[in-house]
Design a protein around this motif. Sequence first.
Motif, PDB file in Angstrom:
ATOM      1  N   LEU A 274      56.164  55.311  59.670  1.00 49.83           N
ATOM      2  CA  LEU A 274      56.663  56.594  59.116  1.00 49.83           C
ATOM      3  C   LEU A 274      56.899  56.882  57.883  1.00 49.83           C
ATOM      4  O   LEU A 274      57.348  57.823  57.200  1.00 49.83           O
ATOM      5  CB  LEU A 274      58.393  56.382  59.750  1.00 49.83           C
ATOM      6  N   LEU A 275      56.196  55.887  56.844  1.00 46.02           N
ATOM      7  CA  LEU A 275      56.111  56.045  55.324  1.00 46.02           C
ATOM      8  C   LEU A 275      54.794  56.787  55.137  1.00 46.02           C
ATOM      9  O   LEU A 275      53.759  56.004  55.128  1.00 46.02           O
ATOM     10  CB  LEU A 275      56.356  54.663  54.808  1.00 46.02           C
ATOM     11  N   PRO A 276      54.849  57.911  54.373  1.00 42.41           N
ATOM     12  CA  PRO A 276      53.657  58.452  53.890  1.00 42.41           C
ATOM     13  C   PRO A 276      52.931  57.509  53.292  1.00 42.41           C
ATOM     14  O   PRO A 276      53.504  57.079  52.006  1.00 42.41           O
ATOM     15  CB  PRO A 276      54.196  59.842  53.193  1.00 42.41           C
ATOM     16  N   GLY A 277      51.559  57.331  53.215  1.00 37.14           N
ATOM     17  CA  GLY A 277      50.764  56.310  52.374  1.00 37.14           C
ATOM     18  C   GLY A 277      50.828  54.875  52.865  1.00 37.14           C
ATOM     19  O   GLY A 277      50.308  54.267  51.911  1.00 37.14           O
ATOM     20  N   SER A 278      51.469  54.436  53.850  1.00 33.89           N
ATOM     21  CA  SER A 278      51.541  53.296  54.065  1.00 33.89           C
ATOM     22  C   SER A 278      50.266  52.993  54.651  1.00 33.89           C
ATOM     23  O   SER A 278      49.419  53.382  55.358  1.00 33.89           O
ATOM     24  CB  SER A 278      52.722  52.755  55.069  1.00 33.89           C
ATOM     25  N   ASP A 279      49.969  51.265  54.478  1.00 37.31           N
ATOM     26  CA  ASP A 279      48.586  51.014  55.079  1.00 37.31           C
ATOM     27  C   ASP A 279      48.608  51.067  56.581  1.00 37.31           C
ATOM     28  O   ASP A 279      47.727  51.042  57.266  1.00 37.31           O
ATOM     29  CB  ASP A 279      48.429  49.403  54.751  1.00 37.31           C
ATOM     30  N   GLU A 280      49.953  50.770  57.114  1.00 40.98           N
ATOM     31  CA  GLU A 280      50.049  50.819  58.510  1.00 40.98           C
ATOM     32  C   GLU A 280      49.622  52.111  59.040  1.00 40.98           C
ATOM     33  O   GLU A 280      48.912  52.177  60.373  1.00 40.98           O
ATOM     34  CB  GLU A 280      51.267  50.445  59.081  1.00 40.98           C
ATOM     35  N   LEU A 281      50.141  53.143  58.595  1.00 43.59           N
ATOM     36  CA  LEU A 281      49.986  54.516  59.166  1.00 43.59           C
ATOM     37  C   LEU A 281      48.397  54.772  58.976  1.00 43.59           C
ATOM     38  O   LEU A 281      47.975  55.315  59.824  1.00 43.59           O
ATOM     39  CB  LEU A 281      50.501  55.653  58.084  1.00 43.59           C
ATOM     40  N   ALA A 282      47.943  54.272  57.705  1.00 38.46           N
ATOM     41  CA  ALA A 282      46.195  54.465  57.551  1.00 38.46           C
ATOM     42  C   ALA A 282      45.460  53.929  58.689  1.00 38.46           C
ATOM     43  O   ALA A 282      44.568  54.284  59.281  1.00 38.46           O
ATOM     44  CB  ALA A 282      45.801  54.139  56.220  1.00 38.46           C
ATOM     45  N   GLN A 283      45.947  52.592  58.865  1.00 35.42           N
ATOM     46  CA  GLN A 283      45.335  52.003  60.207  1.00 35.42           C
ATOM     47  C   GLN A 283      45.315  52.606  61.393  1.00 35.42           C
ATOM     48  O   GLN A 283      44.389  52.844  62.475  1.00 35.42           O
ATOM     49  CB  GLN A 283      46.165  50.681  60.335  1.00 35.42           C
ATOM     50  N   VAL A 284      46.398  53.247  61.550  1.00 37.45           N
ATOM     51  CA  VAL A 284      46.702  54.127  62.968  1.00 37.45           C
ATOM     52  C   VAL A 284      45.742  55.347  63.016  1.00 37.45           C
ATOM     53  O   VAL A 284      44.872  55.757  63.898  1.00 37.45           O
ATOM     54  CB  VAL A 284      48.245  54.580  63.162  1.00 37.45           C
ATOM     55  N   LEU A 285      45.795  56.049  61.900  1.00 31.63           N
ATOM     56  CA  LEU A 285      44.885  57.238  61.648  1.00 31.63           C
ATOM     57  C   LEU A 285      43.610  57.019  61.533  1.00 31.63           C
ATOM     58  O   LEU A 285      42.643  57.841  62.211  1.00 31.63           O
ATOM     59  CB  LEU A 285      45.477  58.124  60.400  1.00 31.63           C
TER      60      LEU A 285
END
Length: 300
Positions: A274-285
């Motif tokens: 949910l946090l813009p710029g997080s590593d976890e979001l990048a991993q998903v995308l």
Amino acid sequence: VRARVLGSAAGGGFPQWNCACSGCQAARAGRAAPRTQDSVAVSADGDRWVLLNASPDVRAQLEGCPALLPREGRGSPVQAVVLTSADLDHTLGLFSLREAQPIALYATREVLAALTRSILLRTLQRSTGQLVMHELALSTATPLVGADGRSLGLTVTAVPVPGKLPPHLAGITEASAGDQVALTVRGASRALAYAPCVASVSDLAGAFADADALLFDGTFFTDGELAAMGGQSARAMAHLPISAGPAGPGSLAYLAGLGVPAFYTHINNTNPILLPGSDELAQVLATGVRVAEDGLEVFR
Ligand SMILES: [Zn+2]
Ligand SMILES: [Zn+2]
């Protein structure tokens, strides 16, 4: 079929009233987009609509979507509600859809039985035809009919998914296959699959293969993220985490290999995607899987 995500947070919403995790603080400070609790609106014609789950935030969700507002006098374009479980974050909104508005309610036998136990439901059955219940047989395409008795031009298929009983039913009723389902909503040309709560994907190999888009359980990124806040593990709460861990692969590997455009939804406020710029979001995308947000039009 048109499909719009009304709410993309798990139970509690984002931010959650009693939480000061880094995510909730980011949402309060305007550094992350707030989200309401999980629900989807679908329609064959853009005129008459069906809600998939009725979130505690339903009133604000409807007010935020002009197509879902009454057009003249009394009467909502929302004709029907289809439930994936009897969990409170999926059903409490039913009790806000009163004021003598006729609604067709579709759910499995188990979920209807759980709701029928609720004294609140009597509010929705004050007049004949106000709340008409339709049982969804498992793994069978059921044509949806609105509260007005006319076809909604959609079918819905409920497929059992591994999960667990809502806490308010634990010890009251035996667990059964129809307690928790994924839904596939099919219109004339496209199909949307919606699986907001999934404990395991081992029995779901071909379950969503013919969908044109899939909204999937993104409650937790890691198994231990809520335990770090004093809660239970993701797997103990019957949510397969996104990432792999000691207990095995997560949902990301499954979705990335599915060949169906997939979006995470039902995202808990502790989830770092949910946090813009997080590593976890990048991993998903990076895998091509996307993250749903409130207002997302999956199908226009
Ligand atoms: Zn939920
Ligand atoms: Zn939080």
